[in-house]
Write an enzyme that holds these catalytic residues in place. Structure first.
Site, short mmCIF file in Angstrom:
data_model
loop_
_atom_site.label_atom_id
_atom_site.label_comp_id
_atom_site.label_asym_id
_atom_site.label_seq_id
_atom_site.Cartn_x
_atom_site.Cartn_y
_atom_site.Cartn_z
N ARG A 71 1.07 -0.93 -0.07
CA ARG A 71 -0.12 -0.03 -0.21
C ARG A 71 0.86 1.25 -0.08
O ARG A 71 1.91 1.18 0.81
CB ARG A 71 -0.99 -0.06 1.35
CG ARG A 71 -1.70 -1.20 1.40
CD ARG A 71 -2.90 -1.11 2.47
NE ARG A 71 -3.60 -2.08 2.71
CZ ARG A 71 -4.54 -2.55 2.27
NH1 ARG A 71 -5.06 -2.05 1.17
NH2 ARG A 71 -5.03 -3.89 2.80
N ASP A 102 -10.28 -0.75 -4.33
CA ASP A 102 -10.56 0.56 -4.82
C ASP A 102 -9.24 1.46 -4.79
O ASP A 102 -9.05 2.48 -5.49
CB ASP A 102 -11.72 1.25 -3.91
CG ASP A 102 -11.47 0.91 -2.43
OD1 ASP A 102 -10.55 0.48 -2.04
OD2 ASP A 102 -12.26 1.58 -1.71
N THR A 124 -9.83 -8.54 -4.77
CA THR A 124 -9.79 -8.36 -3.28
C THR A 124 -10.82 -9.20 -2.87
O THR A 124 -11.94 -9.58 -3.19
CB THR A 124 -10.56 -6.73 -2.89
OG1 THR A 124 -10.91 -6.77 -1.51
CG2 THR A 124 -11.48 -6.36 -3.95
N ASP A 126 -13.03 -8.66 -0.43
CA ASP A 126 -14.10 -8.00 0.48
C ASP A 126 -15.27 -7.90 -0.60
O ASP A 126 -16.36 -7.62 -0.12
CB ASP A 126 -13.60 -6.38 0.68
CG ASP A 126 -12.57 -6.17 1.49
OD1 ASP A 126 -12.24 -7.37 2.35
OD2 ASP A 126 -11.54 -5.32 1.53
N ASP A 128 -16.04 -5.51 -2.53
CA ASP A 128 -16.52 -4.22 -2.32
C ASP A 128 -16.62 -3.39 -3.52
O ASP A 128 -16.61 -2.11 -3.24
CB ASP A 128 -15.94 -3.56 -1.02
CG ASP A 128 -14.29 -3.42 -1.08
OD1 ASP A 128 -13.87 -4.10 -2.08
OD2 ASP A 128 -13.66 -2.66 -0.40
N ARG A 170 -13.60 -5.12 5.20
CA ARG A 170 -13.30 -3.98 5.27
C ARG A 170 -14.62 -2.94 6.04
O ARG A 170 -15.31 -3.27 6.74
CB ARG A 170 -12.78 -3.14 4.13
CG ARG A 170 -12.37 -1.72 4.66
CD ARG A 170 -11.53 -1.10 3.25
NE ARG A 170 -10.33 -1.89 2.89
CZ ARG A 170 -9.25 -1.59 2.87
NH1 ARG A 170 -8.73 -0.62 3.85
NH2 ARG A 170 -8.04 -2.19 2.72
O1 F6P Z 1 -9.02 -5.29 1.65
C1 F6P Z 1 -8.86 -6.71 1.97
C2 F6P Z 1 -8.50 -6.53 3.59
O2 F6P Z 1 -8.11 -7.84 4.10
C3 F6P Z 1 -9.76 -6.00 4.31
O3 F6P Z 1 -10.72 -7.09 4.57
C4 F6P Z 1 -9.22 -5.53 5.51
O4 F6P Z 1 -10.06 -4.78 6.32
C5 F6P Z 1 -7.81 -4.92 5.01
O5 F6P Z 1 -7.54 -5.53 3.93
C6 F6P Z 1 -6.74 -5.21 6.08
O6 F6P Z 1 -5.69 -4.37 5.63
P1 F6P Z 1 -3.94 -4.38 5.85
O7 F6P Z 1 -3.33 -5.74 5.15
O8 F6P Z 1 -3.58 -3.37 5.44
O9 F6P Z 1 -3.94 -4.76 7.41
#
Ligand code: F6P
Length: 317
Positions: A71, A102, A124, A126, A128, A170
């Site tokens: 990210r 997104d 993903t 999600d 979403d 999420r």
């Molecule tokens: O978007 C995928 C996801 O696994 C979500 O379900 C969750 O909220 C988020 O990523 C967790 O993100 P990270 O890997 O940055 O902790």
């Protein structure tokens, strides 16, 4: 054509199958396809390698992403994106296929605005992304969640307990809604239903008084502290209660056939669109038909609650 492929944001099962489809469809067309490692961060840093057919062998059934992901919040700054564009120009790459959610789409849109041809593929767990009925990874995560909830049902039933299970998503309730239905949950709590604690406690109490030995509650993440909720259930419902947060296990594992098929279809479709000159779009499926939406529109679209499934829950839980 010379185009790149990257994965970005949270990884999802089926990303590898998508990379494979994109690379092989490109090479079959006579294109040169470049793998970009570690998402937009790797793009900025120039982690770009030309892929052959063989480079994507043996990955179809593997979870995670061979390209790695990241990210990169700094990608919102134009100076950072300018470094990415510079790398693409240096490697003579005219287009990018970006696999992710997104955040990935926003990056792809900004690059498109800077003159790079981009296509977004929804990857993903999600589910979403409103511009597609299903995202790559959702089916596998649903399978994982169902497997875990079935196991929790075993112990919950043996001990006559209530089990609260928090799943990912999420801000989207689909993983909770679908897994809750598939596992016969007594109660499903998502962003769309909201958390009505009084109603939950009252329903569990009625169940307990009616002699129902155990109960399953499936809840989306980011709703409440489930460990605290379990204590309240114990106090007010008559059930002993335990909470389980499924967490990152939902992001791993071999993709289901549904995810592999979606990956293959959307991967090849994206390459076809690039050749037709269609860019700045997000691909997806609607009623199982391939289609595309301008990324800007896709990002602005809201996920509509699935009325039919929500009604079904009220009748059979
Ligand atoms: O978007 C995928 C996801 O696994 C979500 O379900 C969750 O909220 C988020 O990523 C967790 O993100 P990270 O890997 O940055 O902790």
């Amino acid at each position: 054509m010379r185009f790149g492929v990257l994965t970005s944001g949270g990884d999802a099962p089926g990303m590898n199958a998508t990379i494979r489809a994109v690379v092989r469809a490109g090479i079959a067309n006579g294109d040169q396809v470049f793998g970009i490692y570690d998402g937009y961060r790797g793009l900025v840093e120039g982690k770009i390698v030309e892929f052959s057919r063989k480079d994507v062998s043996e990955i179809l059934n593997k979870g995670g992403t061979i390209l790695g992901t990241a990210r990169l919040p700094e990608f919102k700054y134009e100076q950072v994106r300018a470094l990415a564009v510079k790398q693409l120009i240096k490697h003579d790459i005219e287009a990018l296929i970006c696999i992710g959610g997104d955040g990935t789409y926003t990056g792809a849109l900004r690059l498109h605005e800077m003159g790079i041809k981009t296509i977004g593929i929804p990857g993903t767990i999600d589910n979403d992304i409103a511009s597609t009925d299903f995202t790559i990874g959702f089916s596998t995560a649903l399978n994982t969640a169902c497997d875990a909830i079935d196991k929790l049902r075993d112990t919950s039933s043996s001990h006559q307990r209530c089990s609260i299970i928090e799943v990912m998503g999420r801000h989207c309730g689909d993983l909770a809604l679908y897994s809750g239905i598939c596992c016969g949950a007594e109660y499903i709590i998502t962003n769309e239903t909201g958390l009505d604690k009084d109603d939950l406690l009252a329903k569990l109490k009625v169940n307990r008084l009616a002699g129902r030995k155990h109960a399953i509650v499936v809840i989306s993440e980011n709703m409440t502290d489930v460990y605290q909720l379990a204590k309240e259930v114990e106090t007010y419902s008559g059930y002993e209660c335990r909470a389980t947060v499924l967490g990152y296990v939902q992001r791993g594992g071999a993709p289901t056939p549904e995810d592999r098929l979606l990956a293959a279809r959307l991967g090849k479709y994206s390459v076809d669109l690039l050749h037709e000159g269609v860019t700045g779009v997000a691909v997806g499926v609607k009623k199982n038909e391939l289609h595309y939406t301008p990324i800007e529109e896709a990002l602005a679209m809201k996920n509509e609650p699935n009325e039919e499934l929500h009604k079904l829950v009220l009748k059979i839980s």
